[in-house]
Scaffold this motif. Sequence first.
Motif, PDB file in Angstrom:
ATOM      1  N   ILE A  61       0.856  -1.178   0.000  1.00 18.67           N
ATOM      2  CA  ILE A  61       0.000   0.000   0.000  1.00 18.67           C
ATOM      3  C   ILE A  61       0.898   1.236   0.000  1.00 18.67           C
ATOM      4  O   ILE A  61       1.376   1.671   1.041  1.00 18.67           O
ATOM      5  N   SER A  62       1.172   1.759  -1.146  1.00 23.88           N
ATOM      6  CA  SER A  62       2.004   2.954  -1.265  1.00 23.88           C
ATOM      7  C   SER A  62       1.455   3.807  -2.390  1.00 23.88           C
ATOM      8  O   SER A  62       0.702   3.343  -3.253  1.00 23.88           O
ATOM      9  N   ARG A  63       1.829   5.059  -2.369  1.00 24.55           N
ATOM     10  CA  ARG A  63       1.377   5.961  -3.406  1.00 24.55           C
ATOM     11  C   ARG A  63       1.942   5.553  -4.768  1.00 24.55           C
ATOM     12  O   ARG A  63       1.258   5.629  -5.786  1.00 24.55           O
ATOM     13  N   TYR A  64       3.172   5.118  -4.745  1.00 25.19           N
ATOM     14  CA  TYR A  64       3.795   4.681  -6.003  1.00 25.19           C
ATOM     15  C   TYR A  64       3.059   3.481  -6.589  1.00 25.19           C
ATOM     16  O   TYR A  64       2.756   3.438  -7.779  1.00 25.19           O
ATOM     17  N   SER A  65       2.768   2.489  -5.743  1.00 21.36           N
ATOM     18  CA  SER A  65       2.111   1.288  -6.245  1.00 21.36           C
ATOM     19  C   SER A  65       0.703   1.605  -6.741  1.00 21.36           C
ATOM     20  O   SER A  65       0.228   1.012  -7.711  1.00 21.36           O
ATOM     21  N   PHE A  66       0.030   2.555  -6.070  1.00 26.06           N
ATOM     22  CA  PHE A  66      -1.301   2.937  -6.538  1.00 26.06           C
ATOM     23  C   PHE A  66      -1.216   3.579  -7.920  1.00 26.06           C
ATOM     24  O   PHE A  66      -1.988   3.233  -8.821  1.00 26.06           O
ATOM     25  N   LEU A  67      -0.279   4.517  -8.110  1.00 16.58           N
ATOM     26  CA  LEU A  67      -0.133   5.160  -9.411  1.00 16.58           C
ATOM     27  C   LEU A  67       0.325   4.162 -10.472  1.00 16.58           C
ATOM     28  O   LEU A  67      -0.029   4.292 -11.645  1.00 16.58           O
ATOM     29  N   ASP A  68       1.079   3.162 -10.058  1.00 12.85           N
ATOM     30  CA  ASP A  68       1.475   2.107 -10.981  1.00 12.85           C
ATOM     31  C   ASP A  68       0.241   1.350 -11.474  1.00 12.85           C
ATOM     32  O   ASP A  68       0.152   0.966 -12.642  1.00 12.85           O
ATOM     33  N   THR A  69      -0.731   1.146 -10.585  1.00 10.58           N
ATOM     34  CA  THR A  69      -1.985   0.492 -10.951  1.00 10.58           C
ATOM     35  C   THR A  69      -2.792   1.369 -11.903  1.00 10.58           C
ATOM     36  O   THR A  69      -3.348   0.881 -12.894  1.00 10.58           O
ATOM     37  N   VAL A  70      -2.846   2.671 -11.607  1.00 12.68           N
ATOM     38  CA  VAL A  70      -3.555   3.599 -12.489  1.00 12.68           C
ATOM     39  C   VAL A  70      -2.899   3.605 -13.866  1.00 12.68           C
ATOM     40  O   VAL A  70      -3.575   3.601 -14.900  1.00 12.68           O
ATOM     41  N   LYS A  71      -1.574   3.603 -13.891  1.00  8.99           N
ATOM     42  CA  LYS A  71      -0.840   3.582 -15.160  1.00  8.99           C
ATOM     43  C   LYS A  71      -1.183   2.325 -15.963  1.00  8.99           C
ATOM     44  O   LYS A  71      -1.401   2.393 -17.182  1.00  8.99           O
ATOM     45  N   ARG A  72      -1.260   1.184 -15.279  1.00  8.17           N
ATOM     46  CA  ARG A  72      -1.596  -0.068 -15.976  1.00  8.17           C
ATOM     47  C   ARG A  72      -2.997   0.002 -16.563  1.00  8.17           C
ATOM     48  O   ARG A  72      -3.221  -0.416 -17.700  1.00  8.17           O
ATOM     49  N   PHE A  73      -3.945   0.540 -15.800  1.00 10.34           N
ATOM     50  CA  PHE A  73      -5.311   0.709 -16.307  1.00 10.34           C
ATOM     51  C   PHE A  73      -5.316   1.590 -17.552  1.00 10.34           C
ATOM     52  O   PHE A  73      -5.916   1.248 -18.587  1.00 10.34           O
ATOM     53  N   LEU A  74      -4.638   2.728 -17.489  1.00 10.32           N
ATOM     54  CA  LEU A  74      -4.615   3.661 -18.615  1.00 10.32           C
ATOM     55  C   LEU A  74      -3.876   3.073 -19.815  1.00 10.32           C
ATOM     56  O   LEU A  74      -4.273   3.291 -20.966  1.00 10.32           O
ATOM     57  N   ARG A  75      -2.809   2.318 -19.542  1.00 14.00           N
ATOM     58  CA  ARG A  75      -2.062   1.700 -20.632  1.00 14.00           C
ATOM     59  C   ARG A  75      -2.920   0.663 -21.359  1.00 14.00           C
ATOM     60  O   ARG A  75      -2.937   0.597 -22.589  1.00 14.00           O
ATOM     61  N   GLU A  76      -3.666  -0.137 -20.606  1.00 15.36           N
ATOM     62  CA  GLU A  76      -4.493  -1.181 -21.215  1.00 15.36           C
ATOM     63  C   GLU A  76      -5.727  -0.602 -21.907  1.00 15.36           C
ATOM     64  O   GLU A  76      -6.332  -1.271 -22.739  1.00 15.36           O
ATOM     65  N   GLN A  77      -6.079   0.647 -21.573  1.00 14.50           N
ATOM     66  CA  GLN A  77      -7.133   1.348 -22.304  1.00 14.50           C
ATOM     67  C   GLN A  77      -6.556   2.152 -23.470  1.00 14.50           C
ATOM     68  O   GLN A  77      -7.274   2.912 -24.118  1.00 14.50           O
ATOM     69  N   ASP A  78      -5.240   1.986 -23.704  1.00 10.61           N
ATOM     70  CA  ASP A  78      -4.532   2.662 -24.791  1.00 10.61           C
ATOM     71  C   ASP A  78      -4.580   4.181 -24.654  1.00 10.61           C
ATOM     72  O   ASP A  78      -4.699   4.914 -25.639  1.00 10.61           O
ATOM     73  N   LEU A  79      -4.467   4.660 -23.396  1.00 18.09           N
ATOM     74  CA  LEU A  79      -4.470   6.090 -23.136  1.00 18.09           C
ATOM     75  C   LEU A  79      -3.079   6.619 -22.803  1.00 18.09           C
ATOM     76  O   LEU A  79      -2.812   7.811 -22.989  1.00 18.09           O
ATOM     77  N   VAL A  80      -2.200   5.772 -22.320  1.00 14.40           N
ATOM     78  CA  VAL A  80      -0.800   6.144 -22.108  1.00 14.40           C
ATOM     79  C   VAL A  80       0.086   5.028 -22.629  1.00 14.40           C
ATOM     80  O   VAL A  80      -0.351   3.885 -22.792  1.00 14.40           O
ATOM     81  N   LYS A  81       1.342   5.376 -22.889  1.00 15.25           N
ATOM     82  CA  LYS A  81       2.317   4.370 -23.289  1.00 15.25           C
ATOM     83  C   LYS A  81       3.518   4.481 -22.371  1.00 15.25           C
ATOM     84  O   LYS A  81       3.929   5.573 -21.972  1.00 15.25           O
ATOM     85  N   ASP A  82       4.073   3.335 -22.027  1.00 23.41           N
ATOM     86  CA  ASP A  82       5.210   3.247 -21.122  1.00 23.41           C
ATOM     87  C   ASP A  82       6.489   3.371 -21.934  1.00 23.41           C
ATOM     88  O   ASP A  82       6.777   2.531 -22.790  1.00 23.41           O
ATOM     89  N   LEU A  83       7.276   4.410 -21.654  1.00 21.04           N
ATOM     90  CA  LEU A  83       8.509   4.656 -22.408  1.00 21.04           C
ATOM     91  C   LEU A  83       9.718   3.991 -21.772  1.00 21.04           C
ATOM     92  O   LEU A  83      10.810   4.022 -22.323  1.00 21.04           O
ATOM     93  N   GLY A  84       9.508   3.391 -20.588  1.00 20.49           N
ATOM     94  CA  GLY A  84      10.639   2.862 -19.841  1.00 20.49           C
ATOM     95  C   GLY A  84      11.252   3.946 -18.976  1.00 20.49           C
ATOM     96  O   GLY A  84      10.918   5.131 -19.089  1.00 20.49           O
ATOM     97  N   ASN A  85      12.166   3.542 -18.096  1.00 18.34           N
ATOM     98  CA  ASN A  85      12.829   4.502 -17.202  1.00 18.34           C
ATOM     99  C   ASN A  85      11.806   5.311 -16.400  1.00 18.34           C
ATOM    100  O   ASN A  85      12.021   6.487 -16.106  1.00 18.34           O
ATOM    101  N   GLU A  86      10.646   4.674 -16.101  1.00 20.85           N
ATOM    102  CA  GLU A  86       9.568   5.288 -15.318  1.00 20.85           C
ATOM    103  C   GLU A  86       9.008   6.547 -15.962  1.00 20.85           C
ATOM    104  O   GLU A  86       8.542   7.462 -15.285  1.00 20.85           O
TER     105      GLU A  86
END
Length: 246
Positions: free
Chosen positions: A180-205
């Motif tokens: 339970i951390s802020r980073y892990s929560f935002l990581d979850t949000v990022k995964r949701f947005l990535r799988e909805q094709d709204l963001v792309k992961d460039l690497g290096n965070e």
Amino acid sequence: MDYKEEKVIEAFRIYTKLARTAVSDQEDVQLYRADEAIRSLLDLYAKEVDAVIVNTSENLYLIPETKLSSFHVSNEWIKRHYLRSGATNADIYLLYFSTIILFGSFYNSYQSGRPTRDFIRIENWMERVQERIEQLQALDEDVLKQKESEFSYNWGLIIDKWNDMNDVKENVKRQTGNTISRYSFLDTVKRFLREQDLVKDLGNEEIALTDKAQTIIQRYFMEVEYNKGILTFIYEMEGRQQDASD
């Protein structure tokens, strides 16, 4: 088969592909842009299911426009597929809030037409969420309650949920999964947005907006009709803080 029948069948072929996968290819983009009859039919089909066709340079997308659409992603679906067991409405509110802050971070204001940055690091995203949380906390309690009623958005739950997570200064950057951390929560949000094709992961965070996201933001996200003034409220908070610091 006459000319009109050909257009109906071609439009329906594209629509069924969109209904099945929510995305179509560049050949269909060209047809949609060049053929007014096919474009009109596709827009009509989408309207019948409370959705809209969004086109980018490479793809067509079928996007739900209202909660009545059969393609709408419900809060319960997001909880089941992305959030931890026992997730509550507070998690959903914070997910939406974090997404608003992320999208706004790519623009010099919530009213600008084009992004002014190419990517953002997760730690900078986290810092921006923290800044907005602090701005919400600084509001008088009565004002916050008024804003909750005005926007049907529970700002208090958002504040409490964020503050209950590990402090940003702790060494939580690499913690994901059940932590339970802020980073892990935002990581979850990022995964949701990535799988909805709204963001792309460039690497290096580092993450960037997709063409789909930019098109949706320009067409709907910035419009008060759709965001119900929430973006204006958040951006006004930022403006007041900047004025106070000058």
